[in-house]
Design a protein around this motif. Structure first.
Motif, mmCIF file in Angstrom:
data_model
loop_
_atom_site.group_PDB
_atom_site.id
_atom_site.type_symbol
_atom_site.label_atom_id
_atom_site.label_comp_id
_atom_site.label_asym_id
_atom_site.label_seq_id
_atom_site.Cartn_x
_atom_site.Cartn_y
_atom_site.Cartn_z
ATOM 1 N N ALA A 75 -2.184 -8.262 -2.071
ATOM 2 C CA ALA A 75 -2.445 -6.889 -2.621
ATOM 3 C C ALA A 75 -3.162 -5.857 -1.329
ATOM 4 O O ALA A 75 -2.849 -4.945 -1.361
ATOM 5 C CB ALA A 75 -3.474 -6.902 -3.865
ATOM 6 N N ASP A 76 -4.262 -6.317 -0.866
ATOM 7 C CA ASP A 76 -4.916 -5.743 0.149
ATOM 8 C C ASP A 76 -3.915 -5.338 1.452
ATOM 9 O O ASP A 76 -3.836 -4.182 1.892
ATOM 10 C CB ASP A 76 -5.986 -6.337 0.813
ATOM 11 C CG ASP A 76 -7.204 -6.487 -0.231
ATOM 12 O OD1 ASP A 76 -7.219 -5.620 -1.060
ATOM 13 O OD2 ASP A 76 -8.098 -7.339 0.070
ATOM 14 N N ASP A 77 -3.003 -6.434 1.682
ATOM 15 C CA ASP A 77 -2.091 -6.144 2.748
ATOM 16 C C ASP A 77 -1.063 -5.073 2.535
ATOM 17 O O ASP A 77 -0.658 -4.049 3.153
ATOM 18 C CB ASP A 77 -1.372 -7.445 3.128
ATOM 19 C CG ASP A 77 -2.056 -8.363 4.091
ATOM 20 O OD1 ASP A 77 -3.199 -8.110 4.463
ATOM 21 O OD2 ASP A 77 -1.615 -9.640 4.211
ATOM 22 N N GLU A 78 -0.731 -5.196 1.125
ATOM 23 C CA GLU A 78 0.193 -4.150 0.610
ATOM 24 C C GLU A 78 -0.262 -2.769 0.452
ATOM 25 O O GLU A 78 0.581 -1.793 1.017
ATOM 26 C CB GLU A 78 0.832 -4.456 -0.735
ATOM 27 C CG GLU A 78 2.049 -4.007 -1.419
ATOM 28 C CD GLU A 78 2.344 -4.533 -2.761
ATOM 29 O OE1 GLU A 78 3.079 -3.513 -3.410
ATOM 30 O OE2 GLU A 78 2.090 -5.724 -2.843
ATOM 31 N N SER A 79 -1.489 -2.683 0.113
ATOM 32 C CA SER A 79 -2.256 -1.405 0.097
ATOM 33 C C SER A 79 -2.444 -0.661 1.758
ATOM 34 O O SER A 79 -2.131 0.568 1.805
ATOM 35 C CB SER A 79 -3.633 -1.471 -0.580
ATOM 36 O OG SER A 79 -3.590 -1.952 -1.755
ATOM 37 N N VAL A 80 -2.887 -1.516 2.659
ATOM 38 C CA VAL A 80 -2.893 -1.069 3.755
ATOM 39 C C VAL A 80 -1.601 -0.858 4.679
ATOM 40 O O VAL A 80 -1.334 0.072 5.186
ATOM 41 C CB VAL A 80 -3.521 -2.301 4.742
ATOM 42 C CG1 VAL A 80 -3.614 -1.847 6.224
ATOM 43 C CG2 VAL A 80 -5.114 -2.211 4.376
ATOM 44 N N GLY A 81 -0.756 -1.453 4.234
ATOM 45 C CA GLY A 81 0.854 -1.500 4.831
ATOM 46 C C GLY A 81 0.982 -2.531 5.514
ATOM 47 O O GLY A 81 0.326 -3.087 6.517
ATOM 48 N N LEU A 82 2.356 -2.942 5.465
ATOM 49 C CA LEU A 82 2.756 -4.275 6.179
ATOM 50 C C LEU A 82 2.868 -4.406 7.749
ATOM 51 O O LEU A 82 2.892 -5.038 8.521
ATOM 52 C CB LEU A 82 4.173 -4.680 5.663
ATOM 53 C CG LEU A 82 3.947 -5.055 3.945
ATOM 54 C CD1 LEU A 82 5.140 -5.838 3.672
ATOM 55 C CD2 LEU A 82 2.850 -5.843 3.798
ATOM 56 N N ASP A 83 3.022 -2.958 8.278
ATOM 57 C CA ASP A 83 2.836 -2.657 9.727
ATOM 58 C C ASP A 83 1.639 -3.400 10.191
ATOM 59 O O ASP A 83 1.610 -3.776 11.042
ATOM 60 C CB ASP A 83 3.172 -1.303 10.047
ATOM 61 C CG ASP A 83 4.531 -0.898 9.615
ATOM 62 O OD1 ASP A 83 5.489 -1.404 9.167
ATOM 63 O OD2 ASP A 83 5.097 0.401 10.078
ATOM 64 N N GLN A 84 0.732 -2.701 9.552
ATOM 65 C CA GLN A 84 -0.750 -3.080 10.233
ATOM 66 C C GLN A 84 -1.154 -4.418 10.093
ATOM 67 O O GLN A 84 -1.675 -5.349 10.637
ATOM 68 C CB GLN A 84 -1.946 -2.108 9.766
ATOM 69 C CG GLN A 84 -1.689 -0.665 10.311
ATOM 70 C CD GLN A 84 -3.224 0.246 10.166
ATOM 71 O OE1 GLN A 84 -3.971 -0.381 9.263
ATOM 72 N NE2 GLN A 84 -2.831 1.455 10.584
ATOM 73 N N SER A 85 -0.997 -4.748 8.515
ATOM 74 C CA SER A 85 -1.444 -6.022 8.119
ATOM 75 C C SER A 85 -0.842 -7.406 8.730
ATOM 76 O O SER A 85 -1.295 -8.279 8.987
ATOM 77 C CB SER A 85 -1.490 -6.123 6.581
ATOM 78 O OG SER A 85 -0.181 -6.090 5.997
ATOM 79 N N LEU A 86 0.718 -7.229 8.764
ATOM 80 C CA LEU A 86 1.445 -8.234 9.183
ATOM 81 C C LEU A 86 1.884 -8.073 10.751
ATOM 82 O O LEU A 86 2.302 -9.351 11.286
ATOM 83 C CB LEU A 86 2.918 -8.360 8.508
ATOM 84 C CG LEU A 86 2.497 -8.648 6.625
ATOM 85 C CD1 LEU A 86 3.511 -8.864 6.136
ATOM 86 C CD2 LEU A 86 1.597 -9.859 6.367
ATOM 87 N N HIS A 87 1.935 -7.054 11.079
ATOM 88 C CA HIS A 87 2.247 -6.928 12.823
ATOM 89 C C HIS A 87 1.272 -6.314 13.670
ATOM 90 O O HIS A 87 1.589 -6.117 14.641
ATOM 91 C CB HIS A 87 3.703 -5.958 12.646
ATOM 92 C CG HIS A 87 4.807 -6.835 11.780
ATOM 93 N ND1 HIS A 87 5.451 -7.533 12.073
ATOM 94 C CD2 HIS A 87 5.091 -6.152 10.387
ATOM 95 C CE1 HIS A 87 6.313 -8.079 10.921
ATOM 96 N NE2 HIS A 87 6.218 -7.085 10.186
#
Length: 404
Positions: free
Chosen positions: A385-397
């Motif tokens: 949920a936190d990654d989704e809120s921040v956005g996957l660009d920042q949280s996953l890449h």
């Protein structure tokens, strides 16, 4: 897809067509990337570009062999060409390269359905497994010399069933397991860059001439005819979606016109070499209206298909595949040789089209559901949920598309 050696002109056309289909993948990345929120645009593009890396390798090692062959088995290929064994003559290399580009774009289509919430690590596993377990066998069914759909026979000129219905049914299976985006349907990001969407749609339309006309596998009358029907259908889809949107919502939109183009291109894909020019206009117009209506089903039945992969690709493929059963006309160009549809004296083809569509939908949905369920139970498929809120660009890449 059986390719004879042919002449130099036909070879050149098939290779150019393969390049056009390859170019559709970054076009799809732009199309999808513009439709997501700014915090997920790179993730969306990365999901598409990853397919350009992993799928050709898999196609070379196993996929091509699983999708081709001439042994008397109706479900999958004979493995004679795994590890590129035997892919060394003029004709087989041409066949391999052209088929490879189709193999790349098919799983990329699914990415639009899961935008904004699927873990990239899960996507990295999903794509090669799905390509091998689902895509390659379906291609063999439809285009393999001994494939059971080829023997019915049912018609699929350039992949309406093998690619678009296949990917659309798979997308539905994944989103049902993945669940909706946080806050959907009320609190989600709107398309952040419509000019990117229009650029992507233009690239897709351009590349689709290779997709459809290239599937004639020569530079002859069939390619010219498929080019014409593809152009007319897309134009009709743009206009019919725009009209439907204006009647329902009061105003036409750029996103709607782009969606109408793609919906019509999907619908004409299985029919491009089998129907006349006027029929292609009917098919494109029908796809524009019916796919516009189909995207509303996700709200009624509560499945979050982020970028309308089910509504446009699955339903568009169904529309085109079924209408072949009515409009197929073996007199559309010199040398055409296939079963006629209902309007030209044939009744068998319509039943065969429906059987092939239902079979591919059922297999793709069931097999994809199992693949996704296994990934869900082992590594997890949903971003936090936190990654989704921040956005996957920042949280996953660890990157962003725009620096403010």
């Amino acid at each position: 897809m059986e390719l004879g050696i042919g002449d130099a002109g036909s070879t050149a056309w098939v290779l150019v067509s393969a390049a056009l289909v390859m170019f559709m993948v970054p076009g799809l990345a732009l199309f999808y990337g513009g439709m997501v929120g700014a915090k997920n645009v790179l993730n969306m593009m990365n999901m598409n570009l990853y397919c350009l890396g992993i799928v050709p390798l898999l196609w070379a090692l196993f996929g091509f062999g699983f999708a081709s062959g001439d042994w008397s088995f109706p479900l999958f290929g004979d493995f004679d060409t795994i590890f590129l064994n035997g892919v060394d003559d003029f004709g087989s290399k041409r066949e391999f390269v052209f088929g490879m580009t189709f193999a790349v774009i098919t799983p990329a289509l699914i990415s639009g359905a899961v935008a904004g919430r699927m873990k990239f690590s899960a996507w990295a596993i999903f794509v090669p497994v799905w390509s091998f377990v689902v895509y390659s066998p379906v291609v063999y069914w439809i285009y393999g010399g001994e494939g059971w759909i080829a023997k019915l026979p049912a018609h699929d000129f350039a992949g309406g069933t093998a690619i678009h219905i296949n990917a659309g049914a798979a997308a539905l299976a994944v989103v049902l397991l993945l669940g909706p985006r946080k806050g959907w349907p009320r609190d989600v990001d709107f398309p952040h860059n419509l000019p990117l969407v229009l650029l992507g749609a233009g690239i897709l339309w351009f590349g689709w001439f290779g997709f459809n006309a290239g599937s004639a596998l020569s530079a002859g009358a069939g390619a010219s005819h498929a080019f014409l029907t593809t152009f007319l259908a897309a134009a009709a889809g743009l206009c019919s979606w725009m009209l439907a949107e204006t009647i329902k919502d009061g105003k036409p939109t750029a996103l709607g016109m782009a969606s109408g183009i793609v919906a019509a291109l999907v619908a004409i894909t299985p029919a491009a070499g089998f129907v006349g020019a006027l029929a292609s206009i009917v098919i494109g117009a029908a796809a524009g209206v019916l796919c516009f209506l189909a995207i509303g089903l996700k709200l009624r039945y509560q499945y979050d298909d982020s970028l309308d992969v089910v509504g446009i690709h699955m339903f568009g493929g169904i529309i085109g595949g079924v209408l072949i059963g009515f409009f197929a006309d073996s007199g559309v160009y010199e040398g055409a040789d296939f079963i006629d549809g209902v309007f030209f004296g044939g009744g068998e083809l319509l039943a065969n089209q429906i059987i092939s569509i239902l079979a591919v939908m059922a297999y793709s949905f069931a097999a994809t559901f199992i693949i996704t369920w296994v990934l869900h139970r082992t590594m997890g498929i949903r971003a936090s949920a936190d990654d989704e809120s921040v956005g996957l660009d920042q949280s996953l890449h660890a990157e962003t598309a725009y620096n403010n």
